[in-house]
Design an enzyme around this catalytic site. Sequence first.
Site, PDB file in Angstrom:
ATOM      1  N   LYS A 271      81.478  -8.884 -12.852  1.00 44.56           N
ATOM      2  CA  LYS A 271      82.752  -9.289 -13.107  1.00 44.56           C
ATOM      3  C   LYS A 271      82.518 -11.121 -13.062  1.00 44.56           C
ATOM      4  CE  LYS A 271      87.626  -9.525 -11.874  1.00 44.56           C
ATOM      5  NZ  LYS A 271      88.825  -8.864 -11.249  1.00 44.56           N
ATOM      6  N   ASP A 276      91.360 -16.157 -11.800  1.00 46.82           N
ATOM      7  CA  ASP A 276      92.242 -15.009 -12.122  1.00 46.82           C
ATOM      8  C   ASP A 276      93.764 -15.339 -11.540  1.00 46.82           C
ATOM      9  OD1 ASP A 276      93.467 -12.636 -12.349  1.00 46.82           O
ATOM     10  OD2 ASP A 276      92.593 -11.567 -11.144  1.00 46.82           O
ATOM     11  N   LYS A 283     100.278 -14.009 -10.485  1.00 49.08           N
ATOM     12  CA  LYS A 283      99.978 -13.555  -8.911  1.00 49.08           C
ATOM     13  C   LYS A 283     101.013 -14.477  -8.372  1.00 49.08           C
ATOM     14  CE  LYS A 283      95.254 -12.277  -9.003  1.00 49.08           C
ATOM     15  NZ  LYS A 283      95.275 -11.022  -8.568  1.00 49.08           N
ATOM     16  N   ASP A 294      86.780 -15.075  -8.319  1.00 50.81           N
ATOM     17  CA  ASP A 294      86.882 -13.640  -9.007  1.00 50.81           C
ATOM     18  C   ASP A 294      85.643 -13.751  -9.755  1.00 50.81           C
ATOM     19  OD1 ASP A 294      88.373 -11.517  -9.161  1.00 50.81           O
ATOM     20  OD2 ASP A 294      89.442 -12.089 -10.857  1.00 50.81           O
ATOM     21  N   ASP A 353      97.023  -8.515 -14.856  1.00 49.19           N
ATOM     22  CA  ASP A 353      96.314  -8.912 -13.808  1.00 49.19           C
ATOM     23  C   ASP A 353      95.337  -7.831 -13.545  1.00 49.19           C
ATOM     24  OD1 ASP A 353      95.653 -10.438 -11.464  1.00 49.19           O
ATOM     25  OD2 ASP A 353      97.221  -9.528 -10.198  1.00 49.19           O
ATOM     26  N   GLU A 355      92.628  -7.498 -15.051  1.00 46.94           N
ATOM     27  CA  GLU A 355      91.928  -7.902 -16.270  1.00 46.94           C
ATOM     28  C   GLU A 355      90.488  -7.553 -15.985  1.00 46.94           C
ATOM     29  OE1 GLU A 355      92.785  -9.678 -13.552  1.00 46.94           O
ATOM     30  OE2 GLU A 355      90.762 -10.457 -13.051  1.00 46.94           O
ATOM     31  N   ARG A 357      88.695  -5.213 -15.007  1.00 46.43           N
ATOM     32  CA  ARG A 357      87.850  -3.763 -15.875  1.00 46.43           C
ATOM     33  C   ARG A 357      87.993  -4.032 -17.321  1.00 46.43           C
ATOM     34  NH1 ARG A 357      92.925  -0.412 -13.069  1.00 46.43           N
ATOM     35  NH2 ARG A 357      92.902  -2.184 -11.542  1.00 46.43           N
TER      36      ARG A 357
HETATM   37  N1  BES Z   1      90.715 -10.298  -8.669  1.00 49.24           N
HETATM   38  C1  BES Z   1      91.834  -9.223  -8.586  1.00 49.24           C
HETATM   39  C2  BES Z   1      91.525  -8.299  -7.186  1.00 49.24           C
HETATM   40  C3  BES Z   1      91.403  -9.011  -6.024  1.00 49.24           C
HETATM   41  C4  BES Z   1      92.301  -9.078  -5.139  1.00 49.24           C
HETATM   42  C5  BES Z   1      90.062  -9.695  -5.707  1.00 49.24           C
HETATM   43  C6  BES Z   1      91.821  -9.622  -3.791  1.00 49.24           C
HETATM   44  C7  BES Z   1      89.835 -10.325  -4.526  1.00 49.24           C
HETATM   45  C8  BES Z   1      90.918 -10.180  -3.723  1.00 49.24           C
HETATM   46  C9  BES Z   1      92.073  -8.139  -9.682  1.00 49.24           C
HETATM   47  O1  BES Z   1      91.990  -8.609 -10.838  1.00 49.24           O
HETATM   48  C10 BES Z   1      93.471  -7.672  -9.552  1.00 49.24           C
HETATM   49  O2  BES Z   1      94.363  -8.684  -9.494  1.00 49.24           O
HETATM   50  N2  BES Z   1      93.584  -6.478  -9.537  1.00 49.24           N
HETATM   51  C11 BES Z   1      95.001  -5.949  -9.327  1.00 49.24           C
HETATM   52  C12 BES Z   1      94.968  -4.650  -9.999  1.00 49.24           C
HETATM   53  C13 BES Z   1      96.339  -4.063 -10.173  1.00 49.24           C
HETATM   54  C14 BES Z   1      97.187  -5.142 -11.231  1.00 49.24           C
HETATM   55  C15 BES Z   1      96.122  -2.827 -10.869  1.00 49.24           C
HETATM   56  C16 BES Z   1      95.335  -5.386  -7.994  1.00 49.24           C
HETATM   57  O3  BES Z   1      94.304  -5.008  -7.179  1.00 49.24           O
HETATM   58  O4  BES Z   1      96.288  -5.818  -7.285  1.00 49.24           O
HETATM   59 ZN    ZN Z   2      90.702 -10.249 -11.179  1.00 49.95          ZN
HETATM   60 MN    MN Z   3      93.610  -9.699 -11.485  1.00 46.14          MN
END
Ligand code: BES
Ligand code: ZN
Ligand code: MN
Length: 506
Positions: A271, A276, A283, A294, A353, A355, A357
């Site tokens: 990734k 992000d 966020k 990210d 968010d 994104e 996947r």
């Molecule tokens: N990049 C984030 C996940 C992340 C969180 C990485 C903390 C490093 C530290 C990812 O893109 C994300 O935002 N995931 C969301 C998914 C949700 C919206 C289903 C999450 O984990 O909150």
């Molecule tokens: Zn992310």
């Molecule tokens: Mn995200």
Amino acid sequence: MVTLSVTQGDIATAEVDAIVVNLFEGVTTPGGGTGAVDRALDGGISGVIADGEISGKQGEIVMLHTLGKLPAKRVLVVGLGKSARLDAGVVRDVSGVTARYLQRVGAKRAATIAHGAGIGGLDAAASGQAIGEGTVLGLYAFKRYRTRKEGEPEKVLEELTIVEQDASRVAPLEAGLKRARILAGGVVLARELVNEPANVMNPARMAEVAAEVARETGLELTVLGREDMIEREMGAILAVTAGSANEPKLIVLEHKGDPEHPDNNIALVGKGITFDSGGISIKPSARMWEMKGDMSGGASVIGAMKAIAALGPKINVFGVVPAVENMPSGTAQRPGDIIRAMNGVTIEVDNTDAEGRLVLADAISWIKAERGAKRIVDVATLTGAIVVALGHVATGVMGTSQQMVDAVLAASKATGEKMWQLPMFEEYKRQNRSDYADIKNTGGRPAGSITAAFFIAEFTDGVEWAHLDIAGTFMAERNRGHVVKGATGVPTRTLVQLVEDLAAQA
Ligand code: BES
Ligand code: ZN
Ligand code: MN
């Protein structure tokens, strides 16, 4: 980078700023190299043990000044912990702590005995590798943008020599150091990419770094831009990039290690979200800066590819990085949008968010369609949920091929980068169902890391696939052992190990 070397001889006579000897927990009369130095110091080391200043616990350090009794000005005694617990991980961590200590006291040139290579039960090559990795990685610092004050001299440990009594151990120690330079070089590259801020490390810059790696190593490079993605109908990557002024790049580095057998291949897909923000599902601002990291999965893939090129395993390896920025704007995708991925699957974007996947989906479809990838391991800072499950200690591993998962776990055991498998029970899958499209990109709060894996699994038909969620392990809050504050470079070393293991199996 610190220069690492091996020489045959007696550590007590080394003409350096400091020499490093060791002590196992519970030992009161040191033997081996430590014993020799103790005698040269007229029992100085036994003395600090008797006085309780060091007991040999892992990571403890005492420094003695030699006051003319030895050519070296200082002796460091470092604790290796319980002898029964010694492994390469202990030596790697102790070497990291020791290297920072040496640098802090102003030593430029130092000599060390080969920890664990004698009574410790490690072979000499493993000891040399662990010392080399720990030293290089433990000294790593991201200082590019810090202006040094005038008259403030920079303390740098420039040289570390392993001094080995036994001539037969010199060659394997040197071989271990050589591997260490290669592996640590890959990890340092990954850390550099992650620590760079997102205004510098955007998708185009990531592609440039990949091009530099390709130039240095002979790896083949392909970079797709927005037009290529439109042509190939990569609707998922295009949706994530829609709000960003920075052009997306799909970066592919190829190691052609077994050209006669094109199917003997593996794709490492990382990734590469260079920032992000969350997009329209933005966020919260607290700690949002961490999302410059990210792209850690992509960084570890580029770092691993550099090391793989140097090691030359007999297997074809694709390093694939969808490098994209996730930003909110008038052109950004919206929650509720329905998009079509490269393989035709329609996706309801429940949350912009989620994104990672999305970009992984198209990257996986592309490497399958264009290069015939047979095995895929993806690496991603994918879910906050993995931090809840495993904290900052272990990377989460999931997959539809237990064989691939087991291979990843075995590689992780060998490198000491901790990983733990989460189950992909079919019951979780329904959480990704959409009322409007084939699938939606979120599965709700319960088991968020597993539903994210199930989303990716929609795109891995016909390949052996494992998935690494590094959201808890890509950054460190403080120095510990060979890990320093900031980017960890995880799981670069494990990816390289995995590729070598698979090459050896074929
Ligand atoms: N990049 C984030 C996940 C992340 C969180 C990485 C903390 C490093 C530290 C990812 O893109 C994300 O935002 N995931 C969301 C998914 C949700 C919206 C289903 C999450 O984990 O909150
Ligand atoms: Zn992310
Ligand atoms: Mn995200």
